[in-house]
Motif scaffolding. Structure first.
Motif, mmCIF file in Angstrom:
data_model
loop_
_atom_site.group_PDB
_atom_site.id
_atom_site.type_symbol
_atom_site.label_atom_id
_atom_site.label_comp_id
_atom_site.label_asym_id
_atom_site.label_seq_id
_atom_site.Cartn_x
_atom_site.Cartn_y
_atom_site.Cartn_z
ATOM 1 N N TYR A 191 32.465 9.341 -38.007
ATOM 2 C CA TYR A 191 31.643 10.027 -37.011
ATOM 3 C C TYR A 191 32.114 9.643 -35.609
ATOM 4 O O TYR A 191 32.579 8.529 -35.379
ATOM 5 N N ALA A 192 31.966 10.565 -34.673
ATOM 6 C CA ALA A 192 32.208 10.257 -33.262
ATOM 7 C C ALA A 192 31.159 10.970 -32.428
ATOM 8 O O ALA A 192 30.816 12.132 -32.689
ATOM 9 N N TYR A 193 30.646 10.257 -31.424
ATOM 10 C CA TYR A 193 29.605 10.781 -30.544
ATOM 11 C C TYR A 193 30.087 10.654 -29.102
ATOM 12 O O TYR A 193 30.467 9.574 -28.659
ATOM 13 N N THR A 194 30.036 11.752 -28.367
ATOM 14 C CA THR A 194 30.453 11.690 -26.967
ATOM 15 C C THR A 194 29.858 12.857 -26.192
ATOM 16 O O THR A 194 29.394 13.841 -26.789
ATOM 17 N N ASP A 195 29.858 12.732 -24.842
ATOM 18 C CA ASP A 195 29.190 13.744 -24.014
ATOM 19 C C ASP A 195 30.138 14.607 -23.204
ATOM 20 O O ASP A 195 29.706 15.588 -22.617
ATOM 21 N N GLY A 196 31.435 14.217 -23.121
ATOM 22 C CA GLY A 196 32.323 14.918 -22.199
ATOM 23 C C GLY A 196 33.513 15.570 -22.866
ATOM 24 O O GLY A 196 34.011 15.109 -23.900
ATOM 25 N N SER A 197 34.003 16.632 -22.258
ATOM 26 C CA SER A 197 35.152 17.353 -22.810
ATOM 27 C C SER A 197 36.429 16.518 -22.751
ATOM 28 O O SER A 197 37.389 16.807 -23.466
ATOM 29 N N ALA A 198 36.436 15.455 -21.935
ATOM 30 C CA ALA A 198 37.608 14.575 -21.904
ATOM 31 C C ALA A 198 37.836 13.906 -23.253
ATOM 32 O O ALA A 198 38.941 13.434 -23.535
ATOM 33 N N ASP A 199 36.802 13.871 -24.085
ATOM 34 C CA ASP A 199 36.913 13.228 -25.397
ATOM 35 C C ASP A 199 37.155 14.214 -26.534
ATOM 36 O O ASP A 199 36.983 13.870 -27.708
ATOM 37 N N LEU A 200 37.589 15.419 -26.197
ATOM 38 C CA LEU A 200 37.931 16.382 -27.263
ATOM 39 C C LEU A 200 39.011 15.834 -28.199
ATOM 40 O O LEU A 200 38.932 16.044 -29.416
ATOM 41 N N PRO A 201 40.029 15.109 -27.703
ATOM 42 C CA PRO A 201 41.003 14.525 -28.637
ATOM 43 C C PRO A 201 40.353 13.555 -29.629
ATOM 44 O O PRO A 201 40.744 13.513 -30.798
ATOM 45 N N LEU A 202 39.371 12.783 -29.171
ATOM 46 C CA LEU A 202 38.672 11.858 -30.068
ATOM 47 C C LEU A 202 37.853 12.627 -31.094
ATOM 48 O O LEU A 202 37.905 12.332 -32.298
ATOM 49 N N LEU A 203 37.095 13.617 -30.647
ATOM 50 C CA LEU A 203 36.256 14.379 -31.568
ATOM 51 C C LEU A 203 37.085 15.093 -32.626
ATOM 52 O O LEU A 203 36.645 15.254 -33.773
ATOM 53 N N SER A 204 38.291 15.485 -32.249
ATOM 54 C CA SER A 204 39.160 16.194 -33.197
ATOM 55 C C SER A 204 39.725 15.271 -34.278
ATOM 56 O O SER A 204 40.236 15.745 -35.290
ATOM 57 N N LEU A 205 39.624 13.962 -34.064
ATOM 58 C CA LEU A 205 40.164 13.006 -35.035
ATOM 59 C C LEU A 205 39.283 12.843 -36.259
ATOM 60 O O LEU A 205 39.765 12.505 -37.341
#
Length: 479
Positions: A191-205
């Motif tokens: 799971y990954a939780y984040t609020d910003g589009s800068a973390d799209l690479p993380l969410l895609s993992l």
């Protein structure tokens, strides 16, 4: 799919019913996800105001940081931290958390972290911020694994610059990928939780990406990808009206206290006057400040009596909440420092509160001896076994004094679990916001057969009841 705030339980149920174990990670961004970021400074203050280390560290914790804002943060770090001892800035970060940052912690994030930990997941805080900003919160949350932008040093002195890559955009995703490889984490099931589009690479993992309070770009991406979205309540500073209601509430508290004593003074019965003092003072304060109580298990407050009532302690407002839910026939145990409080000190002395000196174990034990006789006389006791207010919704370690008292007096322990009092009135504040506080009064616990010399596990089990109740709140009593 959007999971509204009221639907947080749905997300929690999915975690509990999903795969368990340390090979599954729960990766949380920091600012905007675990901590509600600090407001952006106005342009003139940003350009011409002084930017000391404290200002830069706090201002760097923000929601939905943009590329430009992160670049400015790094430049400000270089100016503010260069030449400072690393240990000194570590201490500054710890002080800032206890003074200010703790109040911005999202209770919903705390709950998610605890649920993941209960599932045996590997919980990670991953932030583009520095250790000085993130580590104190991680320690308070009990999160072992922290990824952050490291700062370079020479002989223990900060240069002001990052030591290698920052954890921004792909940098954070790469750091998480390396962590997963080193710790046997299966990102496809994580799971990954984040609020910003800068973390799209993380969410895609990860296999379970979640957008939390997403910015506009992340909202669009989550909609296209079908990622769930969670919305946490903002952690706002008190408004002017809150200060006004609080001042009026304290006036009402004193007025109610005097009125309660006056109505029962003809009886010349000290306990009747004390009960009336607490009843009118608590009711006035709650009504004027706009705080309501939603109680579960109210019958346990009335019987059996006498009892030792244990409550978790987050807010100074707890000393208003507990008398209200228990009614009369109860006094308390408090720290010696409260005697110097110009409002609560005299009132607590009048209702028979026993004050203990926490700096001396021998003096504390001696002060508690008369409490056993108080219980045997039929009067109940309310006490916070943590001994101090917590910085998070979590429950701190329990001291054993209250358990020894209950065993000696032969009375039961009754847990009072208070949820969200820390949102009504933050730990270090006296200001009360409008809202509803949930209170659960659990079933009595018979301690007569406990061995005072061997009760660590049983005390820990009582503490766990508080934690479990906070994570899985019972339904309130029917009106």
């Amino acid at each position: 799919m959007t999971v509204p705030n009221a639907g947080l339980a749905t997300a929690i149920d999915a975690i509990r019913s999903g795969p368990q174990g340390p090979e599954i990670a729960a990766i949380f961004d920091f600012g905007g996800t675990v901590i509600d970021g600090f407001p952006r400074k106005r342009l003139l203050r940003r350009l011409f105001g002084r930017r000391g280390a404290e200002d830069v560290l706090l201002d760097g914790i923000r929601n939905a940081t943009t590329d430009g804002e992160y670049g400015r943060f790094l430049r400000q770090l270089a100016e503010a931290l260069a030449g400072k001892p690393e240990a000194e800035v570590d201490e500054l970060g710890a002080r800032l958390f206890k003074r200010t940052v703790y109040g911005h912690l999202y209770p919903e994030a705390w709950q998610l972290i605890r649920v993941h930990q209960a599932a045996g997941h590997t919980v990670v805080l991953a932030s583009s911020a520095t250790r000085f900003q993130v580590a104190p919160a991680a320690a308070a949350l009990g999160v072992e694994h922290v990824l952050y932008t490291p700062m370079a040093t020479q002989d223990g002195i900060l240069t002001g610059y990052a030591d290698g890559k920052t954890l921004w955009r792909n940098g954070k995703a790469e750091a998480v990928r390396e962590f997963a490889a080193d710790h046997g984490v299966d990102l496809a099931r994580s799971y990954a939780y984040t609020d910003g589009s800068a973390d799209l690479p993380l969410l895609s993992l990860v296999g379970h990406p979640v957008a939390v309070n997403p910015d506009q770009s992340l909202t669009a991406a989550a909609g296209e990808q079908g990622w769930p979205t969670l919305h946490f309540r903002p952690r706002e500073a008190p408004h002017l009206a809150d200060y006004g209601r609080t001042a009026a509430g304290f006036a009402g508290l004193l007025g109610g206290a005097f009125y309660g004593v006056a109505t029962k003074s003809p009886t010349r019965d000290r306990q009747q006057m004390a009960d009336a003092l607490m009843a009118h003072a608590a009711n006035n304060t709650l009504s004027i400040t706009g705080v309501q109580l939603r109680v579960t298990g109210a019958a346990n407050a009335r019987a059996p009596r006498p009892a030792v009532f244990l409550f978790n302690h987050q807010s100074q407002f707890d000393i208003i909440i507990v008398p209200e839910v228990l009614g009369g026939g109860v006094t308390g145990i408090g720290k010696k420092e409260l005697t110097s409080n110009p409002i609560f000190g005299p009132l607590m002395r009048f209702v028979g509160v026993t004050f203990i000196d926490r700096s001396s174990t021998a003096k504390a034990k001696a002060a508690l001896v008369p409490v056993v006789e108080t219980l045997r006389s039929g009067l109940s006791i309310a006490v916070a076994p943590e001994g101090t207010r917590s910085y998070t919704p979590d429950v701190g370690p329990f001291k054993k004094g209250a358990f020894h008292i209950a065993i000696q007096a032969g009375v039961p322990i009754i847990p009072i679990v208070i949820r969200n009092a820390g949102e009504i009135s933050w730990r270090n504040e006296m200001v009360a916001r409008r809202g509803t506080v949930d209170v659960a009064i659990l079933d009595p616990i018979d301690v007569r057969d406990w061995d005072p010399n061997d009760m660590d596990d049983k005390v820990a089990a009582v503490r766990q009841l508080f934690v479990d109740t906070l994570l899985d709140w019972p339904k309130p009593d029917a009106d």
